[in-house]
Design an enzyme around this catalytic site. Structure first.
Site, PDB file in Angstrom:
ATOM      1  N   TYR A 211       0.648  -1.092   0.101  1.00  0.00           N
ATOM      2  CA  TYR A 211       0.074  -0.053   0.037  1.00  0.00           C
ATOM      3  C   TYR A 211       0.785   1.133  -0.044  1.00  0.00           C
ATOM      4  O   TYR A 211       1.975   1.254   0.482  1.00  0.00           O
ATOM      5  CB  TYR A 211      -0.944  -0.004   1.121  1.00  0.00           C
ATOM      6  CG  TYR A 211      -0.173   0.245   2.447  1.00  0.00           C
ATOM      7  CD1 TYR A 211       0.080   1.446   3.098  1.00  0.00           C
ATOM      8  CD2 TYR A 211       0.183  -1.130   3.253  1.00  0.00           C
ATOM      9  CE1 TYR A 211       0.620   1.585   4.599  1.00  0.00           C
ATOM     10  CE2 TYR A 211       0.734  -0.948   4.422  1.00  0.00           C
ATOM     11  CZ  TYR A 211       1.066   0.429   5.129  1.00  0.00           C
ATOM     12  OH  TYR A 211       1.615   0.556   6.192  1.00  0.00           O
ATOM     13  N   CYS A 212       0.401   2.361  -0.573  1.00  0.00           N
ATOM     14  CA  CYS A 212       0.856   3.775  -0.592  1.00  0.00           C
ATOM     15  C   CYS A 212      -0.086   4.616  -0.567  1.00  0.00           C
ATOM     16  O   CYS A 212      -1.236   4.441  -0.219  1.00  0.00           O
ATOM     17  CB  CYS A 212       1.884   3.746  -1.681  1.00  0.00           C
ATOM     18  SG  CYS A 212       0.822   3.895  -3.118  1.00  0.00           S
ATOM     19  N   THR A 213       0.160   6.070  -0.628  1.00  0.00           N
ATOM     20  CA  THR A 213      -0.803   7.085  -0.544  1.00  0.00           C
ATOM     21  C   THR A 213      -2.114   6.975  -1.306  1.00  0.00           C
ATOM     22  O   THR A 213      -3.209   7.023  -1.017  1.00  0.00           O
ATOM     23  CB  THR A 213      -0.139   8.306  -0.520  1.00  0.00           C
ATOM     24  OG1 THR A 213       1.023   8.538   0.415  1.00  0.00           O
ATOM     25  CG2 THR A 213      -1.127   9.679  -0.236  1.00  0.00           C
ATOM     26  N   ILE A 242      -4.219   4.642   0.523  1.00  0.00           N
ATOM     27  CA  ILE A 242      -4.802   4.827   2.037  1.00  0.00           C
ATOM     28  C   ILE A 242      -6.032   5.568   1.766  1.00  0.00           C
ATOM     29  O   ILE A 242      -7.035   5.664   2.366  1.00  0.00           O
ATOM     30  CB  ILE A 242      -3.684   5.242   2.820  1.00  0.00           C
ATOM     31  CG1 ILE A 242      -2.441   4.452   3.045  1.00  0.00           C
ATOM     32  CG2 ILE A 242      -4.291   6.008   4.246  1.00  0.00           C
ATOM     33  CD1 ILE A 242      -1.211   5.088   3.632  1.00  0.00           C
TER      34      ILE A 242
END
Length: 608
Positions: A211-213, A242
């Protein structure tokens, strides 16, 4: 709420799309015209393989922009993330995040994944499978439910991988009591592939949830993990990042803290969320980056609470602290300006100390001054920092807008050598030259059984100059390596190393141990001028995977000191996909005339 009132609301729009762009110039003109007409501010990045957009403006304008983009067939299926927001109230933050103007650029990569800019990024068509926020949450929920079930092995094979930078993860991350979260603790995204390489066994055979932003970094990173082959097939990524997860689970779900964003909002998330960040100095709970405090050394954002923050304060991030850096050892801007040509530090074998070009203060100043590359320069045999700085003055002048050159003496002090005029035999008696005005000479490598020279310890030459003398200088590497570790610790960070002649041989041998030396000698590229490989060096069988530029004379005889074939052989030890070669007819020097200087600049600009 009426459409008129809604049109006055402010918002932020983020989206990306990996797709083949057949006509970049046409798409460039579309964005330039559309965003200017709608008064949108922010960043648009275009590449042959897609777009990456972060813009802000009135909600009505952003909705008009989305409608215009959707009308283009290239953007079918694009996930447009539109959020209401307050107007950018903090001019400093807005300026730093690019929300005081509109910027559009054509780039090689939408996000710079690798610190090896000469290597091609992984193919995003091989990216991990997309999981919606609900699917992602369900997998973590199942792992929790199966925590105490002996028959459940799925949770044991599950691992979370955070693809963001350290300062982002410090204020928010996913947490599940039954699933390990791997935080690479990297300064920048381009450091992630190196971490993956070093920690591949933690991912092999696992179901990796990445996951990342907003999702774009996972596209490339997941493809890189999957490119490792057998055992790395099961990679999944949180679609929409996210941001989409928090929209689906406003209470935070398995995400704890706040989501760092790269616009004037700074961070988003549930206002009632627990604060998981801590002040760098007092360790109290704190997660507000609005003051934009940065590490004195590497410029990474750090958390400093209101009580600890001081005007003009100097801070050292936790990564730099791990490498032994402290605030007191770093000169202020004013001190740097007054010591540009006499910077020194206590090293047992150093004499002249560190010499820097006049661009040193630039790396300490604020956002308005672009950071230049910082390059450590290693001189040749029987030279010193001062003389090498003089010999490269033209190079430093022509690179002044993109790089600063830092010079240091090698650790092995050499005796003074003279060749008496008119003498036919070196055994004849002859008075030594006067010591006045003589400067100490140094070396990175010396002959076996070498004894360190003393001040004004003169030695008559054994004979005429031997062009192959460099082949005899095979000892002293360990001492020089320890010396460089201290240089990097006390005066780093450095973006690259430039080595000339024997200095290039030293730098190349360091490159051969690049992976093993990480954390002690960190750099992104190397420039080897008139270089050669040490015969005693234990180069790895695999090619050296370090971005490199090799500069040497084109034919035998053009360089009287280092033969052409020796430099060619050294270049062959480096991975061909990440190395460039410049051959010239200028002898034993670093050429600064065209077209050579343009090629040197081109190489360095890849790292800016």
């Amino acid at each position: 709420m009426s459409n008129e009132m809604r049109g006055e609301e402010y918002g932020v729009l983020l989206y990306y799309n990996y797709t083949t762009i057949p006509d970049l110039n046409s798409l460039f003109n579309f964005y330039q015209s559309n965003c200017s007409f709608l008064n949108l501010l922010g960043r648009v990045r275009l590449a042959s393989h897609g777009v990456n957009v972060t813009v802000g403006g009135k909600l009505s304008s952003l909705e008009s922009h989305i409608a215009a983009v959707k009308s283009l067939s290239l953007f079918q299926g694009t996930d447009f993330k539109l959020a209401t927001s307050h107007y950018p109230l903090d001019d400093k933050v807005a300026h730093e995040c690019g929300f005081t103007s509109f910027s559009i650029r054509i780039v090689k990569e939408l996000v710079t994944f690798s610190s090896h800019p000469l290597l091609n990024p992984p193919d995003v068509s091989n990216a991990g499978r997309h999981l919606s926020a609900v699917e992602f949450h369900s997998l973590l929920q199942s792992a929790v439910q199966g925590l105490n079930e002996e028959s459940s092995t799925e949770s044991k094979s599950l691992v979370l991988l955070d693809a963001r930078n350290l300062y982002e993860t410090r204020i928010g991350k996913f947490h599940s009591p039954s699933v390990e979260t791997l935080d690479p603790e990297i300064r920048q995204y381009s450091d992630l592939p190196s971490w993956i390489d070093s920690n591949a066994e933690k991912l092999r055979g696992k179901n990796v949830l990445m996951y990342c932003t907003g999702g774009i970094r996972c596209e490339v990173a997941s493809a890189y993990v999957r490119s490792k082959g057998v055992g790395f097939e099961n990679v999944f990524q949180l679609y929409g990042g996210i941001q989409r997860y928090l929209e689906e689970f406003p209470d935070g779900g398995f995400f704890k803290g706040k989501n760092f964003v790269f616009d004037h909002r700074i961070s988003v998330g549930n206002s009632d969320a627990d604060i998981i960040g801590n002040c760098l100095l007092c360790d109290s709970s704190f997660d507000d980056y609005s003051s934009r405090c940065r590490c004195t050394y590497c410029r990474m954002l750090v958390l400093v609470c209101d009580s600890c923050r001081k005007q003009g304060g100097l801070y050292v991030c936790e990564l730099c602290q791990k490498h032994g850096k402290v605030v007191d050892s770093k000169p202020s801007i004013e001190e740097s300006r007054s010591k540009l040509t006499s910077l020194s530090f206590e090293l047992k074998t150093a004499s002249t100390g560190l010499l820097s070009s006049p661009q040193l203060p630039c790396r300490h100043v604020g956002i308005g001054c672009p950071r230049k590359l910082r390059i450590l320069c290693l001189h040749g045999f029987r030279q010193n920092a001062s003389s090498f700085k003089g010999r490269t003055a033209s190079l430093a002048k022509k690179l002044k807008n993109i790089a600063e050159l830092v010079f240091v003496d090698a650790p092995h002090e050499l005796p003074f050598i003279y060749q008496p005029c008119g003498m036919t035999s070196p055994t004849q008696d002859c008075p030594t030259p006067p010591p006045e005005g003589s400067k100490k000479k140094f070396a990175w490598l010396v002959e076996p059984n070498f004894l360190e020279g003393c001040e004004f310890d003169w030695k008559m030459a054994d004979g005429p100059f031997d062009p192959l003398q460099y082949q005899l200088q095979t000892d002293g590497f360990d001492v020089s390596l320890s010396y460089l570790k201290k240089v990097f610790s006390q005066e780093g960070p450095f973006d690259g190393i430039l080595g000339f002649s024997q200095g290039a041989a030293m730098a190349a041998t360091v490159c051969a141990q690049w992976e093993r030396l990480k954390g002690e000698i960190d750099f992104r590229f190397v420039i080897l001028c008139s270089g050669f490989a040490l015969q005693s060096a234990k180069f790895e069988h695999e090619p050296i995977n370090c971005p490199s530029l090799h500069i040497y004379g084109s034919d035998l005889g053009k360089d009287r000191q280092i033969v052409n074939q020796a430099s060619r052989d050294l270049a062959l030890k480096f991975e061909q996909g990440c190395s460039l070669i410049i051959e010239h007819d200028c002898g034993h020097i670093i050429p600064t005339c065209s077209p050579y200087i343009d090629e040197i600049k081109g190489f360095l600009q890849r790292f800016l």
